[in-house]
Design a protein around this motif. Structure first.
Motif, PDB file in Angstrom:
ATOM      1  N   MET A 181      29.722   9.305  -9.576  1.00 16.34           N
ATOM      2  CA  MET A 181      29.133  10.628  -9.742  1.00 16.34           C
ATOM      3  C   MET A 181      28.282  10.655 -11.005  1.00 16.34           C
ATOM      4  SD  MET A 181      32.379  12.911 -11.124  1.00 16.34           S
ATOM      5  CE  MET A 181      31.479  14.407 -10.869  1.00 16.34           C
ATOM      6  N   SER A 182      27.315  11.549 -11.004  1.00 17.73           N
ATOM      7  CA  SER A 182      26.502  11.761 -12.204  1.00 17.73           C
ATOM      8  C   SER A 182      26.075  13.223 -12.208  1.00 17.73           C
ATOM      9  CB  SER A 182      25.288  10.837 -12.198  1.00 17.73           C
ATOM     10  OG  SER A 182      24.522  11.056 -13.369  1.00 17.73           O
ATOM     11  N   ILE A 183      26.692  14.002 -13.102  1.00 18.19           N
ATOM     12  CA  ILE A 183      26.450  15.446 -13.149  1.00 18.19           C
ATOM     13  C   ILE A 183      26.070  15.850 -14.566  1.00 18.19           C
ATOM     14  CG2 ILE A 183      27.493  17.728 -12.855  1.00 18.19           C
ATOM     15  CD1 ILE A 183      29.268  16.640 -10.725  1.00 18.19           C
ATOM     16  N   ASN A 184      25.025  16.659 -14.676  1.00 20.25           N
ATOM     17  CA  ASN A 184      24.628  17.189 -15.975  1.00 20.25           C
ATOM     18  C   ASN A 184      25.637  18.248 -16.401  1.00 20.25           C
ATOM     19  OD1 ASN A 184      23.309  18.594 -18.114  1.00 20.25           O
ATOM     20  ND2 ASN A 184      21.368  17.722 -17.412  1.00 20.25           N
ATOM     21  N   LEU A 185      26.139  18.094 -17.604  1.00 21.03           N
ATOM     22  CA  LEU A 185      27.150  19.015 -18.120  1.00 21.03           C
ATOM     23  C   LEU A 185      26.647  20.456 -18.089  1.00 21.03           C
ATOM     24  CD1 LEU A 185      30.014  18.843 -19.356  1.00 21.03           C
ATOM     25  CD2 LEU A 185      28.952  18.778 -21.607  1.00 21.03           C
ATOM     26  N   LYS A 186      25.350  20.630 -18.284  1.00 19.04           N
ATOM     27  CA  LYS A 186      24.756  21.974 -18.303  1.00 19.04           C
ATOM     28  C   LYS A 186      25.016  22.701 -16.984  1.00 19.04           C
ATOM     29  CE  LYS A 186      20.614  22.119 -19.906  1.00 19.04           C
ATOM     30  NZ  LYS A 186      19.136  21.962 -20.000  1.00 19.04           N
ATOM     31  N   ASN A 187      24.937  21.965 -15.862  1.00 18.70           N
ATOM     32  CA  ASN A 187      25.119  22.589 -14.552  1.00 18.70           C
ATOM     33  C   ASN A 187      26.519  23.151 -14.356  1.00 18.70           C
ATOM     34  OD1 ASN A 187      22.533  21.779 -14.003  1.00 18.70           O
ATOM     35  ND2 ASN A 187      23.132  19.988 -12.790  1.00 18.70           N
ATOM     36  N   LEU A 188      27.492  22.572 -15.062  1.00 16.07           N
ATOM     37  CA  LEU A 188      28.877  22.980 -14.846  1.00 16.07           C
ATOM     38  C   LEU A 188      29.228  24.283 -15.546  1.00 16.07           C
ATOM     39  CD1 LEU A 188      30.694  19.529 -15.076  1.00 16.07           C
ATOM     40  CD2 LEU A 188      29.852  20.736 -13.057  1.00 16.07           C
ATOM     41  N   ILE A 189      28.424  24.695 -16.501  1.00 18.61           N
ATOM     42  CA  ILE A 189      28.713  25.957 -17.197  1.00 18.61           C
ATOM     43  C   ILE A 189      28.716  27.110 -16.195  1.00 18.61           C
ATOM     44  CG2 ILE A 189      27.931  27.577 -18.964  1.00 18.61           C
ATOM     45  CD1 ILE A 189      26.695  25.186 -20.439  1.00 18.61           C
ATOM     46  N   SER A 190      27.725  27.134 -15.313  1.00 22.12           N
ATOM     47  CA  SER A 190      27.664  28.199 -14.313  1.00 22.12           C
ATOM     48  C   SER A 190      28.668  27.975 -13.186  1.00 22.12           C
ATOM     49  CB  SER A 190      26.252  28.307 -13.742  1.00 22.12           C
ATOM     50  OG  SER A 190      25.848  27.076 -13.166  1.00 22.12           O
ATOM     51  N   VAL A 191      28.923  26.708 -12.842  1.00 24.57           N
ATOM     52  CA  VAL A 191      29.913  26.413 -11.789  1.00 24.57           C
ATOM     53  C   VAL A 191      31.269  26.984 -12.171  1.00 24.57           C
ATOM     54  CG1 VAL A 191      31.209  24.566 -10.633  1.00 24.57           C
ATOM     55  CG2 VAL A 191      28.740  24.349 -10.942  1.00 24.57           C
ATOM     56  N   PHE A 192      31.659  26.804 -13.424  1.00 20.92           N
ATOM     57  CA  PHE A 192      32.955  27.276 -13.903  1.00 20.92           C
ATOM     58  C   PHE A 192      32.918  28.714 -14.415  1.00 20.92           C
ATOM     59  CE2 PHE A 192      33.617  22.618 -15.335  1.00 20.92           C
ATOM     60  CZ  PHE A 192      34.042  22.264 -14.059  1.00 20.92           C
ATOM     61  N   ASN A 193      31.693  29.259 -14.561  1.00 27.16           N
ATOM     62  CA  ASN A 193      31.557  30.531 -15.276  1.00 27.16           C
ATOM     63  C   ASN A 193      32.251  30.405 -16.633  1.00 27.16           C
ATOM     64  OD1 ASN A 193      30.766  33.189 -15.763  1.00 27.16           O
ATOM     65  ND2 ASN A 193      32.608  34.041 -14.802  1.00 27.16           N
ATOM     66  N   ALA A 194      31.909  29.319 -17.339  1.00 27.65           N
ATOM     67  CA  ALA A 194      32.634  28.942 -18.549  1.00 27.65           C
ATOM     68  C   ALA A 194      31.937  29.453 -19.796  1.00 27.65           C
ATOM     69  CB  ALA A 194      32.759  27.427 -18.619  1.00 27.65           C
ATOM     70  N   GLU A 195      32.724  29.589 -20.839  1.00 26.99           N
ATOM     71  CA  GLU A 195      32.186  29.849 -22.182  1.00 26.99           C
ATOM     72  C   GLU A 195      31.930  28.492 -22.835  1.00 26.99           C
ATOM     73  OE1 GLU A 195      33.978  31.296 -26.449  1.00 26.99           O
ATOM     74  OE2 GLU A 195      34.772  32.245 -24.615  1.00 26.99           O
ATOM     75  N   TRP A 196      30.696  28.289 -23.281  1.00 23.18           N
ATOM     76  CA  TRP A 196      30.294  26.979 -23.821  1.00 23.18           C
ATOM     77  C   TRP A 196      30.446  26.933 -25.331  1.00 23.18           C
ATOM     78  CZ3 TRP A 196      29.159  22.050 -23.167  1.00 23.18           C
ATOM     79  CH2 TRP A 196      28.413  21.394 -24.135  1.00 23.18           C
ATOM     80  N   THR A 197      31.072  25.866 -25.817  1.00 22.96           N
ATOM     81  CA  THR A 197      31.135  25.600 -27.249  1.00 22.96           C
ATOM     82  C   THR A 197      30.852  24.124 -27.462  1.00 22.96           C
ATOM     83  OG1 THR A 197      32.796  27.319 -27.613  1.00 22.96           O
ATOM     84  CG2 THR A 197      32.590  25.640 -29.313  1.00 22.96           C
ATOM     85  N   GLY A 198      29.768  23.814 -28.128  1.00 17.77           N
ATOM     86  CA  GLY A 198      29.445  22.402 -28.336  1.00 17.77           C
ATOM     87  C   GLY A 198      28.017  22.236 -28.776  1.00 17.77           C
ATOM     88  N   SER A 199      27.573  20.968 -28.796  1.00 20.99           N
ATOM     89  CA  SER A 199      26.251  20.682 -29.335  1.00 20.99           C
ATOM     90  C   SER A 199      25.306  20.024 -28.342  1.00 20.99           C
ATOM     91  CB  SER A 199      26.398  19.757 -30.563  1.00 20.99           C
ATOM     92  OG  SER A 199      27.053  18.556 -30.187  1.00 20.99           O
ATOM     93  N   ASP A 200      25.845  19.494 -27.213  1.00 23.72           N
ATOM     94  CA  ASP A 200      24.984  18.701 -26.332  1.00 23.72           C
ATOM     95  C   ASP A 200      25.277  19.009 -24.873  1.00 23.72           C
ATOM     96  OD1 ASP A 200      23.356  16.872 -25.152  1.00 23.72           O
ATOM     97  OD2 ASP A 200      24.493  15.100 -25.765  1.00 23.72           O
ATOM     98  N   THR A 201      24.464  19.883 -24.274  1.00 18.56           N
ATOM     99  CA  THR A 201      24.654  20.215 -22.860  1.00 18.56           C
ATOM    100  C   THR A 201      23.907  19.257 -21.947  1.00 18.56           C
ATOM    101  OG1 THR A 201      22.760  21.729 -22.918  1.00 18.56           O
ATOM    102  CG2 THR A 201      24.956  22.668 -23.318  1.00 18.56           C
TER     103      THR A 201
END
Length: 822
Positions: free
Chosen positions: A1-21
């Motif tokens: 698999m190869s998934i951009n971390l940015k795409n998962l923010i909306s998939v999870f409806n997540a709150e993002w904390t970090g430096s590299d999406t």
């Protein structure tokens, strides 16, 4: 698999904390202990009653993991990694899998039922693999966690999926359906498994059918209840193009009607009618479960429009499926992990994790065949395999097969062979010695021959230990504990007869807090086996104190004489703050300080810096017997009084523990800082209501050595204690009282199980053999025999022999080989 971390923010409806999406994820993990975790791993921190993976995030960051899905960010790791904060991490794992599944438009076979799911899945993979590149659930990954991990392994080269789904209660299948989305549904046999999670059979069937909401075809065995449930299901979830594809032995309205069934020499021929034509199919099995599972596969092949000649040629080659990883003793102090019947990328990852958790020796070898159906190009596949081997710190690789051999340069310290025969011809030159060997190969490579050559030779009686059952029982009791209560697990007496080192390794893998042994030599054996957990010695002899110190074991101190003897040696060795455990006698009257010796104990310990009181403990005498619960409460009250006095006078705050297995269940308010789990880990409870929640751990097996028929009037065994009153068929089993089978279990008191039928023991149990009456059983020499396990259980045997399960289990001789499996 190869998934951009940015795409998962909306998939999870997540709150993002970090430096590299913009980072890409190529691996999803839920196991902090896996050596496969790395910089492109997305670690999902599952949190439940048994464990909280958030506790291990700090050490994962130290190992290079930078991306986490969490329910909260622990204070000590804030700002140190990328975090997607969600309400429920299990739901997030399932949402990730559902999102990923939608990226692939391929046919998917979904299997559910009570029995046969994994068998049918493996057989369908075998039957369809010549024509499809298949992704399937590894092993029996069919749970709320296993299904998403299976689906996440799909890649662009796969053109067919086969996934199984298992549920234990209502409202679980709805989650799995969103992940699998099968276009083809297969309902296998419905039995009694997980009955306790449903009101009745109808509710269980309807819950399982939820998997097939969007399935264009549903394969099933026709019967009145299933037909009615399907009618209700189709009315609720209509699909115009859906086909109900049924089979039956009795109902000629079924799509495939089995006209007759004949068995000879373990081969069954069924005659079936399909589309007004009659066919005779030869099946290489005689048992009813395998025949039914084969028929389920037949219907899938018919749906795929295979012609009869192809079906027959492939079905003839079906084989028994080995669904477990086994740990076996090998030659020259090696241990073997036998996974010799499958070779695919996903199951290799699982096997390597198992290797790490169960390795007895630091040196690790992998014997690996060509890998099939990975969905990757060979170049990409063996690059990934090479990385796995490197991540898992494998010391040498023996590759077998033309494909893996062509990629020899990708593997450090490797030797390659074109086929199994070539390797066997040169096996002597490898000098296998003091290493753990994973033997993993596709069935066509016949790696069972390698296992046979490397396995330590013993007689044919074995005690099989189910490590998954131990994990289940451990988690069952752990779920009863309050947060932060520690767990000590007793592995004394060779793990209650089940095998000390292997079970200790599993417990270390599950991060238990302490291990308990009776004598120093048991603890020394575990330390020599590589166990790093703290080990408490409950009955240390003063002569063993130097060895206890040498091996960093922790003694229980139960008398002033013992304390002074240990202090003397500790001073001679200039020890400081060496951990000891103070035993209080609160009514057991076996070992421990009593009320009248507490003051002298305090005087001896006060101001002493040589030792440190690591814990204070006592032992309950009647925690399993409701008629004496008042006595237990008196013990607990006395323990509170004595331990509090010791803590106050010495100004210490040690661990306190007094609950054993029955105490954990019956006295939850007395958990203190730690509990001690004993017989419950091994699947035995004194409470019949609790027993149904525990899983059987040990199954003692043997084989039939010889079968003979004796006439009326003849006798069997020493003393002629059995006299045949009619012609009787007798089977001899190579196990006796030297192996731990009580002589009182003979003379028709006890029985063994052969082909799921009871066979009474006749005559006296001999030193190395016993004889059973098999007049009513169609059996032959070499057939398997269950001495104890599910039937008879050790509880049943103990009741008949007027003893306790502990004695049955610990009596099994160490000459009986232990085989560990998952």
């Amino acid at each position: 698999m190869s998934i951009n971390l940015k795409n998962l923010i909306s998939v999870f409806n997540a709150e993002w904390t970090g430096s590299d999406t913009d980072t890409f994820i190529d691996h999803v993990s839920i196991d902090s202990r896996s050596l496969q975790n790395g910089s492109q791993t997305l670690f999902i921190a599952l949190s439940g009653v048994n464990n909280d993976a958030h506790l291990y995030i700090s050490e994962l960051i130290e190992k290079g993991v930078q991306n986490f899905v969490v329910q909260y960010i622990p204070e000590n790791v804030k700002g140190k990694a990328n975090f997607l904060v969600v309400k429920n991490t299990l739901k997030a794992l399932q949402e990730l899998a559902a999102y990923y599944r939608d990226l692939f438009d391929i046919p998917v076979i979904g299997l559910t039922g009570s029995n046969g799911k994994t068998i049918v899945k493996e057989w369908l993979n075998f039957l369809l693999s010549p024509d499809y590149n298949i992704i399937r659930s590894p092993k029996s990954y069919n749970s709320q966690v296993g299904v998403p991990l299976s689906v996440i392994a799909i890649n662009e080269k796969h053109n067919l999926g086969i996934f199984e789904a298992g549920i234990s209660t209502v409202n679980e299948m709805v989650n799995l359906e969103k992940i699998i989305k099968p276009s083809i549904g297969v309902l296998t046999s419905i039995g009694s498994a997980h009955d306790e999670g449903f009101e009745n059979a109808e509710q269980k069937i309807k819950e399982k059918l939820q998997l097939f909401k969007k399935s264009k075809v549903i394969v099933y065995q026709k019967n009145k209840l299933v037909d009615q449930c399907l009618a209700d299901f189709c009315a609720e979830y209509p699909l115009p193009e859906r086909t109900l594809f049924s089979w039956s032995f009795t109902d000629d309205l079924a799509s495939v009607y089995i006209l007759k069934k004949e068995t000879q020499d373990d081969i069954t021929t069924i005659q079936y009618q399909y589309n007004d034509e009659i066919f005779n199919l030869e099946i290489p099995f005689s048992d009813s479960a395998s025949i039914e599972n084969t028929i389920s596969c037949l219907l899938v092949l018919l749906y795929f429009k295979y012609d009869f000649e192809v079906i027959q040629s492939r079905v003839k080659l079906l084989y028994p499926v080995e669904m477990r990883l086994e740990v076996k003793n090998g030659i020259h102090n090696c241990s073997l992990i036998d996974d010799s019947y499958s070779s695919d990328f996903q199951s290799l990852k699982i096997a390597l994790d198992f290797l790490e958790s169960q390795k007895k020796n630091a040196s690790k070898t992998v014997i690996l065949s060509d890998i099939f159906q990975s969905g990757f190009s060979n170049e990409e596949l063996y690059s990934k395999v090479s990385q796995l081997i490197s991540d898992n710190k494998i010391h040498r690789v023996i590759g077998i097969g033309p494909t893996i051999s062509s990629f020899k340069d990708k593997f450090a310290n490797s030797t390659m062979f074109q086929n199994t025969a070539d390797f066997i011809n040169e096996i002597e030159r490898f000098d296998f010695n003091n290493e753990t060997i994973l033997i993993k190969g596709a069935r066509s490579f016949q790696f069972e021959e390698i296992v046979s050559l490397l396995e330590e030779k013993t007689h044919e009686t074995v005690l099989e230990i189910n490590l998954d059952a131990i994990t289940h029982n451990f988690n069952y009791f752990k779920s009863k504990l309050k947060p932060d209560v520690k767990m000590m697990v007793m592995v004394k007496a060779f793990g209650y007869g089940n095998g000390g080192l292997e079970i200790a390794k599993l417990l270390e893998h599950h991060k238990v807090n302490y291990l308990g042994v009776a004598f120093a030599d048991e603890g020394i054996s575990l330390k020599n086996g590589g166990i790093k957990l703290p080990i408490m010695v409950l009955n240390p002899e003063s002569t063993s104190f130097p060895s206890i110190i040498q091996y960093q074991l922790e003694p229980e101190i139960y008398s002033l004489k013992g304390l002074n003897a240990f202090l003397k040696i500790a001073r001679e060795k200039n020890l400081k703050d060496y951990p000891i455990h103070i035993k209080m006698d609160t009514g057991m009257h076996r070992l421990g300080f009593e009320n009248n010796t507490i003051d002298e104990l305090i005087a001896t310990l006060k101001g002493n810096s040589t030792v440190r009181v690591q814990s204070i403990l006592s032992h309950l005498a009647t925690s399993d017997d409701p008629q004496y619960f008042d006595f237990v409460r008196q013990q607990i009250a006395l323990f509170e009084k004595l331990s509090s006095k010791l803590m106050t006078e010495l100004n210490i705050n040690p661990i306190r523990h007094t609950l054993n297995t029955s105490g954990i269940s019956n006295f939850p308010d007395a958990q203190y800082n730690m509990v001690r789990l004993g017989i419950g880990l091994y699947g035995v409870s004194n409470d019949p209501a609790e027993q149904k929640y525990l899983e059987n751990v040990g199954t003692l097996k043997s084989i039939i050595s010889q079968v003979r028929t004796i006439p009326a009037g003849d006798s069997v065994g020493y003393g002629r204690r059995f006299m045949a009153d009619r012609e009787t068929k007798i089977a001899t089993i190579p196990i006796g009282y030297a192996d731990g089978i009580a002589r009182l279990w003979g003379n028709e008191v006890g029985y063994v199980t052969i082909k799921n039928q009871k066979a009474k023991i006749v005559g006296s149990v001999c030193m190395d053999m016993l004889m059973v009456n098999v007049s009513h059983i169609d059996c032959k020499e070499g057939d398997s025999v269950i001495i104890f396990g599910e039937s008879p259980t050790v509880i049943e045997m103990a009741a008949a022999l007027k003893t306790i399960p502990y004695e049955i289990m610990t009596s099994i001789s160490q000459r009986v080989k232990r085989v560990f499996f998952r």
